[in-house]
Design a protein around this motif. Structure first.
Motif, PDB file in Angstrom:
ATOM      1  N   THR A 175     -20.955   7.909  49.678  1.00 54.95           N
ATOM      2  CA  THR A 175     -20.632   7.759  51.098  1.00 54.95           C
ATOM      3  C   THR A 175     -19.867   6.468  51.327  1.00 54.95           C
ATOM      4  OG1 THR A 175     -22.650   8.947  51.684  1.00 54.95           O
ATOM      5  CG2 THR A 175     -21.593   7.676  53.428  1.00 54.95           C
ATOM      6  N   ALA A 176     -20.269   5.400  50.623  1.00 51.46           N
ATOM      7  CA  ALA A 176     -19.566   4.121  50.741  1.00 51.46           C
ATOM      8  C   ALA A 176     -18.137   4.228  50.195  1.00 51.46           C
ATOM      9  CB  ALA A 176     -20.338   3.034  49.997  1.00 51.46           C
ATOM     10  N   LEU A 177     -17.965   4.936  49.074  1.00 54.13           N
ATOM     11  CA  LEU A 177     -16.622   5.116  48.520  1.00 54.13           C
ATOM     12  C   LEU A 177     -15.764   5.993  49.427  1.00 54.13           C
ATOM     13  CD1 LEU A 177     -17.442   5.586  44.718  1.00 54.13           C
ATOM     14  CD2 LEU A 177     -16.481   3.556  45.840  1.00 54.13           C
ATOM     15  N   TRP A 178     -16.377   6.993  50.070  1.00 56.32           N
ATOM     16  CA  TRP A 178     -15.641   7.825  51.023  1.00 56.32           C
ATOM     17  C   TRP A 178     -15.260   7.025  52.267  1.00 56.32           C
ATOM     18  CZ3 TRP A 178     -12.829  11.843  50.453  1.00 56.32           C
ATOM     19  CH2 TRP A 178     -13.115  12.788  49.468  1.00 56.32           C
ATOM     20  N   ALA A 179     -16.106   6.053  52.644  1.00 59.54           N
ATOM     21  CA  ALA A 179     -15.756   5.182  53.764  1.00 59.54           C
ATOM     22  C   ALA A 179     -14.476   4.413  53.448  1.00 59.54           C
ATOM     23  CB  ALA A 179     -16.904   4.214  54.062  1.00 59.54           C
ATOM     24  N   ALA A 180     -14.344   3.962  52.185  1.00 58.82           N
ATOM     25  CA  ALA A 180     -13.124   3.274  51.760  1.00 58.82           C
ATOM     26  C   ALA A 180     -11.925   4.210  51.836  1.00 58.82           C
ATOM     27  CB  ALA A 180     -13.297   2.735  50.341  1.00 58.82           C
ATOM     28  N   ALA A 181     -12.107   5.456  51.385  1.00 59.74           N
ATOM     29  CA  ALA A 181     -11.013   6.427  51.435  1.00 59.74           C
ATOM     30  C   ALA A 181     -10.605   6.735  52.870  1.00 59.74           C
ATOM     31  CB  ALA A 181     -11.430   7.712  50.716  1.00 59.74           C
ATOM     32  N   LEU A 182     -11.587   6.858  53.764  1.00 62.11           N
ATOM     33  CA  LEU A 182     -11.280   7.146  55.166  1.00 62.11           C
ATOM     34  C   LEU A 182     -10.547   5.986  55.827  1.00 62.11           C
ATOM     35  CD1 LEU A 182     -14.540   8.978  56.328  1.00 62.11           C
ATOM     36  CD2 LEU A 182     -12.257   9.966  55.998  1.00 62.11           C
ATOM     37  N   LEU A 183     -10.873   4.759  55.433  1.00 67.84           N
ATOM     38  CA  LEU A 183     -10.145   3.621  55.986  1.00 67.84           C
ATOM     39  C   LEU A 183      -8.709   3.609  55.472  1.00 67.84           C
ATOM     40  CD1 LEU A 183     -10.809   1.407  57.968  1.00 67.84           C
ATOM     41  CD2 LEU A 183     -11.321  -0.113  56.060  1.00 67.84           C
ATOM     42  N   CYS A 184      -8.504   4.081  54.234  1.00 67.63           N
ATOM     43  CA  CYS A 184      -7.138   4.240  53.720  1.00 67.63           C
ATOM     44  C   CYS A 184      -6.387   5.309  54.513  1.00 67.63           C
ATOM     45  CB  CYS A 184      -7.163   4.600  52.235  1.00 67.63           C
ATOM     46  SG  CYS A 184      -7.749   3.271  51.161  1.00 67.63           S
ATOM     47  N   LEU A 185      -7.090   6.369  54.916  1.00 63.62           N
ATOM     48  CA  LEU A 185      -6.480   7.394  55.766  1.00 63.62           C
ATOM     49  C   LEU A 185      -6.115   6.819  57.131  1.00 63.62           C
ATOM     50  CD1 LEU A 185      -5.658  10.346  56.214  1.00 63.62           C
ATOM     51  CD2 LEU A 185      -8.020  10.815  56.912  1.00 63.62           C
ATOM     52  N   PHE A 186      -6.976   5.948  57.662  1.00 65.17           N
ATOM     53  CA  PHE A 186      -6.674   5.265  58.920  1.00 65.17           C
ATOM     54  C   PHE A 186      -5.381   4.463  58.786  1.00 65.17           C
ATOM     55  CE2 PHE A 186      -7.030   1.175  61.210  1.00 65.17           C
ATOM     56  CZ  PHE A 186      -6.955   1.644  62.520  1.00 65.17           C
ATOM     57  N   SER A 187      -5.179   3.814  57.635  1.00 61.11           N
ATOM     58  CA  SER A 187      -3.945   3.063  57.411  1.00 61.11           C
ATOM     59  C   SER A 187      -2.728   3.985  57.378  1.00 61.11           C
ATOM     60  CB  SER A 187      -4.041   2.263  56.104  1.00 61.11           C
ATOM     61  OG  SER A 187      -4.925   1.170  56.239  1.00 61.11           O
ATOM     62  N   VAL A 188      -2.893   5.202  56.852  1.00 62.52           N
ATOM     63  CA  VAL A 188      -1.799   6.181  56.878  1.00 62.52           C
ATOM     64  C   VAL A 188      -1.437   6.529  58.326  1.00 62.52           C
ATOM     65  CG1 VAL A 188      -1.078   8.517  56.244  1.00 62.52           C
ATOM     66  CG2 VAL A 188      -2.399   7.143  54.616  1.00 62.52           C
ATOM     67  N   VAL A 189      -2.455   6.703  59.175  1.00 65.17           N
ATOM     68  CA  VAL A 189      -2.216   6.998  60.594  1.00 65.17           C
ATOM     69  C   VAL A 189      -1.473   5.829  61.254  1.00 65.17           C
ATOM     70  CG1 VAL A 189      -3.323   7.414  62.824  1.00 65.17           C
ATOM     71  CG2 VAL A 189      -4.216   8.527  60.757  1.00 65.17           C
ATOM     72  N   CYS A 190      -1.900   4.589  60.955  1.00 63.33           N
ATOM     73  CA  CYS A 190      -1.204   3.414  61.475  1.00 63.33           C
ATOM     74  C   CYS A 190       0.232   3.378  60.979  1.00 63.33           C
ATOM     75  CB  CYS A 190      -1.935   2.137  61.065  1.00 63.33           C
ATOM     76  SG  CYS A 190      -3.546   1.929  61.846  1.00 63.33           S
ATOM     77  N   ASN A 191       0.426   3.834  59.754  1.00 68.22           N
ATOM     78  CA  ASN A 191       1.770   3.920  59.183  1.00 68.22           C
ATOM     79  C   ASN A 191       2.643   4.867  60.001  1.00 68.22           C
ATOM     80  OD1 ASN A 191       3.979   3.850  57.447  1.00 68.22           O
ATOM     81  ND2 ASN A 191       2.750   4.091  55.620  1.00 68.22           N
ATOM     82  N   LEU A 192       2.081   5.992  60.423  1.00 70.63           N
ATOM     83  CA  LEU A 192       2.837   6.956  61.229  1.00 70.63           C
ATOM     84  C   LEU A 192       3.250   6.347  62.563  1.00 70.63           C
ATOM     85  CD1 LEU A 192       0.714  10.173  60.518  1.00 70.63           C
ATOM     86  CD2 LEU A 192       3.010   9.668  59.648  1.00 70.63           C
ATOM     87  N   VAL A 193       2.349   5.548  63.160  1.00 73.27           N
ATOM     88  CA  VAL A 193       2.696   4.868  64.414  1.00 73.27           C
ATOM     89  C   VAL A 193       3.836   3.884  64.172  1.00 73.27           C
ATOM     90  CG1 VAL A 193       1.855   3.347  66.251  1.00 73.27           C
ATOM     91  CG2 VAL A 193       0.355   5.124  65.307  1.00 73.27           C
ATOM     92  N   PHE A 194       3.746   3.133  63.068  1.00 73.30           N
ATOM     93  CA  PHE A 194       4.831   2.208  62.720  1.00 73.30           C
ATOM     94  C   PHE A 194       6.147   2.954  62.565  1.00 73.30           C
ATOM     95  CE2 PHE A 194       7.309   1.252  58.872  1.00 73.30           C
ATOM     96  CZ  PHE A 194       8.058   0.198  59.366  1.00 73.30           C
ATOM     97  N   VAL A 195       6.130   4.114  61.891  1.00 74.71           N
ATOM     98  CA  VAL A 195       7.350   4.895  61.669  1.00 74.71           C
ATOM     99  C   VAL A 195       8.026   5.237  62.993  1.00 74.71           C
ATOM    100  CG1 VAL A 195       8.201   7.150  60.926  1.00 74.71           C
ATOM    101  CG2 VAL A 195       6.714   5.824  59.411  1.00 74.71           C
ATOM    102  N   VAL A 196       7.222   5.685  63.957  1.00 70.79           N
ATOM    103  CA  VAL A 196       7.765   6.047  65.278  1.00 70.79           C
ATOM    104  C   VAL A 196       8.372   4.818  65.953  1.00 70.79           C
ATOM    105  CG1 VAL A 196       7.170   6.865  67.588  1.00 70.79           C
ATOM    106  CG2 VAL A 196       6.191   7.994  65.568  1.00 70.79           C
ATOM    107  N   MET A 197       7.637   3.688  65.925  1.00 73.03           N
ATOM    108  CA  MET A 197       8.125   2.476  66.589  1.00 73.03           C
ATOM    109  C   MET A 197       9.346   1.897  65.879  1.00 73.03           C
ATOM    110  SD  MET A 197       4.634   0.464  67.727  1.00 73.03           S
ATOM    111  CE  MET A 197       5.601  -0.692  68.713  1.00 73.03           C
ATOM    112  N   ASP A 198       9.353   1.939  64.545  1.00 72.64           N
ATOM    113  CA  ASP A 198      10.479   1.398  63.793  1.00 72.64           C
ATOM    114  C   ASP A 198      11.733   2.233  63.995  1.00 72.64           C
ATOM    115  OD1 ASP A 198      11.290  -0.581  61.570  1.00 72.64           O
ATOM    116  OD2 ASP A 198      11.928   1.350  60.742  1.00 72.64           O
ATOM    117  N   ARG A 199      11.567   3.556  64.014  1.00 76.56           N
ATOM    118  CA  ARG A 199      12.723   4.431  64.225  1.00 76.56           C
ATOM    119  C   ARG A 199      13.335   4.184  65.605  1.00 76.56           C
ATOM    120  NH1 ARG A 199      10.525   9.183  63.224  1.00 76.56           N
ATOM    121  NH2 ARG A 199      11.286   9.365  61.089  1.00 76.56           N
ATOM    122  N   HIS A 200      12.464   4.034  66.606  1.00 76.09           N
ATOM    123  CA  HIS A 200      12.945   3.767  67.961  1.00 76.09           C
ATOM    124  C   HIS A 200      13.636   2.400  68.031  1.00 76.09           C
ATOM    125  CE1 HIS A 200      13.182   3.675  72.286  1.00 76.09           C
ATOM    126  NE2 HIS A 200      12.391   2.597  72.356  1.00 76.09           N
ATOM    127  N   GLY A 201      13.000   1.377  67.415  1.00 77.60           N
ATOM    128  CA  GLY A 201      13.586   0.045  67.443  1.00 77.60           C
ATOM    129  C   GLY A 201      14.905  -0.027  66.705  1.00 77.60           C
TER     130      GLY A 201
END
Length: 440
Positions: A175-201
């Motif tokens: 469960t602790a290792l999956w928590a690490a993986a899920l936080l990595c998935l959260f970073s992927v989601v943040c990456n998608l937000v960056f992509v949208v903002m960077d493309r617009h900028g």
């Protein structure tokens, strides 16, 4: 006709830049958390998966082996793909590697997962630096890097102070290792937000294509001065005495001093998390995180101090010197480890704050990318070798004395390189010792 005034959230505004900086920083939050989840869960992993300490060290070595390989190609790949596609590729590799580690049932699958994870993680840090340079060139650059470092290392701080708690609360290290993986998935989601903002900028501001921050050009290497090479040699010895040590120090604090892995507290999970942070120095993973917490909190201030007063080589001498007694006392005494970890924390604030900004001062501007790339690759040679030696020495000797003498020895070697750097800098005009006023 009067030109339209940009709105409050126009890409040209400070608010937009610092909003995108938050998401740029969060690109690597998950990878920082997952990188140290192995060290935070070290004792539990050895028990549950029948691993020895050298195997735990090998998991860090596998990360560094992948990082060394990818540094030589990551810059070229970044140039080909651009910041958005490259960041998505590398953050996806980080998530995939973390998932493989979470489901691994044995040594070799764990090592494979860390190889995949390392290939994505180190490259993602390179991409992050290049993206920050793109958005903040000529605008609060030092501040932006300081904020990014602080937000990124929140992942490390949480890893050491929550992973054992998660494993204990849910009665499962997976469960602790999956928590690490899920936080990595959260970073992927943040990456998608960056992509949208960077493309617009990029569309609105006509931003230039960002260069690959650490791409290595081999023809540049022979042009580097002795000052650069002393910085590199100090870098590899210094980091080899910090990260391989923290990778296995949780087990040392638990085994040698009897410090518990989690706090004995009542209440729900979130209550226990809060209690864990407020009583951080009473758990083995929490004591391990002291050096990281210090660097996270004080890095922006230390960077600002270095910008103002200079004295970079002198500060590196002080930082390397502090490391030697801290490691020795941890190895040969049973005194409370907290003061020694605090001293290592001071060292971990001073040396990086002075070392990394020194590189652009001792190499030509056109060769800075090669200088950083080569420095990162050589640094990872040490980060690949010394976790293995650390675990092997502990398994062979059955104690922690030999490993701490090894780390103190690295500090001594680093001190020699720092003194040589100070002498070389005097020959080359004292550029590292000069403050901002002298350069202006």
């Amino acid at each position: 006709m009067t030109p339209a005034i940009p709105g409050a959230f126009h890409p040209s505004t400070r608010l937009y830049r610092f909003t995108i900086l938050i998401f740029i920083s969060l690109l690597v939050l998950g990878s920082y958390f997952a990188y140290d989840s192995i060290g935070a869960l070290e004792t539990t992993l050895m028990r549950e998966l029948s691993l020895d300490r050298s195997t735990i060290g090998n998991l860090y070595t596998a990360y560094s082996v992948a990082a060394i390989a990818i540094v030589f190609f990551g810059g070229m790949l970044y140039d080909k793909l651009g910041p958005r596609k490259a960041s998505l590729l590398f953050s996806s590799l980080v998530f995939l590697g973390a998932v493989i580690v979470a489901v691994a049932k044995g040594k070799w699958m764990l090592i494979f997962g860390r190889l995949v994870f390392g290939a994505g993680s180190e490259s993602l840090i390179v991409v992050q630096s290049a993206i920050i340079s793109r958005w903040f060139k000529g605008k609060e650059m030092a501040l932006a890097f300081g904020i990014a470092l602080t937000l990124s290392r929140v992942g490390t701080l949480f890893s050491f102070n929550t992973e054992e708690l998660i494993a204990d609360h849910f009665h499962s290290f997976r469960t602790a290792l999956w928590a690490a993986a899920l936080l990595c998935l959260f970073s992927v989601v943040c990456n998608l937000v960056f992509v949208v903002m960077d493309r617009h900028g990029e569309k609105v501001l006509s931003l230039p294509k960002a260069g690959a921050g650490d791409k290595i050009v081999f023809a540049d290497i022979k042009k580097f001065t002795s000052s650069y090479w002393f910085v590199v040699l100090l870098c590899v010895t210094f980091y080899s005495a910090i990260f391989p040590f923290t990778a296995l120090s949780t087990d040392m604090f638990h085994d040698k001093w009897g410090v518990p892995l989690v706090n004995a507290s009542n209440g729900g999970f979130l209550t226990r998390v809060f209690y864990s942070f407020t009583h951080m120095f009473s758990t083995a993973p929490g004591i391990t995180s002291i050096t990281i917490a210090a660097s996270m909190i004080f890095a922006p201030f230390a960077g600002n101090l270095v910008d103002r007063i200079g004295k970079r080589a002198s500060l590196m001498v002080v930082g390397a010197l502090l490391m030697i007694p801290a490691h020795l006392l941890l190895g040969i005494t049973r005194w409370s480890p907290i003061p020694m970890m605090a001293v290592l924390g001071v060292s971990f604030v001073l040396v990086p704050a002075a070392m990394w900004p020194s590189v652009p001062l001792v190499v030509e501007e056109s060769r800075v990318g090669t200088a950083f790339g080569l420095m990162t690759a050589i640094q990872n040679l040490g980060l690949g070798l010394f976790p293995y030696l650390n675990g092997k020495l502990r398994d062979v000797t059955g104690s922690y004395t030999a490993t701490q003498i090894m780390f103190a020895g690295l500090g001594l070697v680093g001190l020699v390189f720092a003194f040589l750097l100070l002498r070389a800098d005097k020959r080359h005009g004292g550029v590292l010792e000069a403050g901002s006023a002298a350069r202006d």
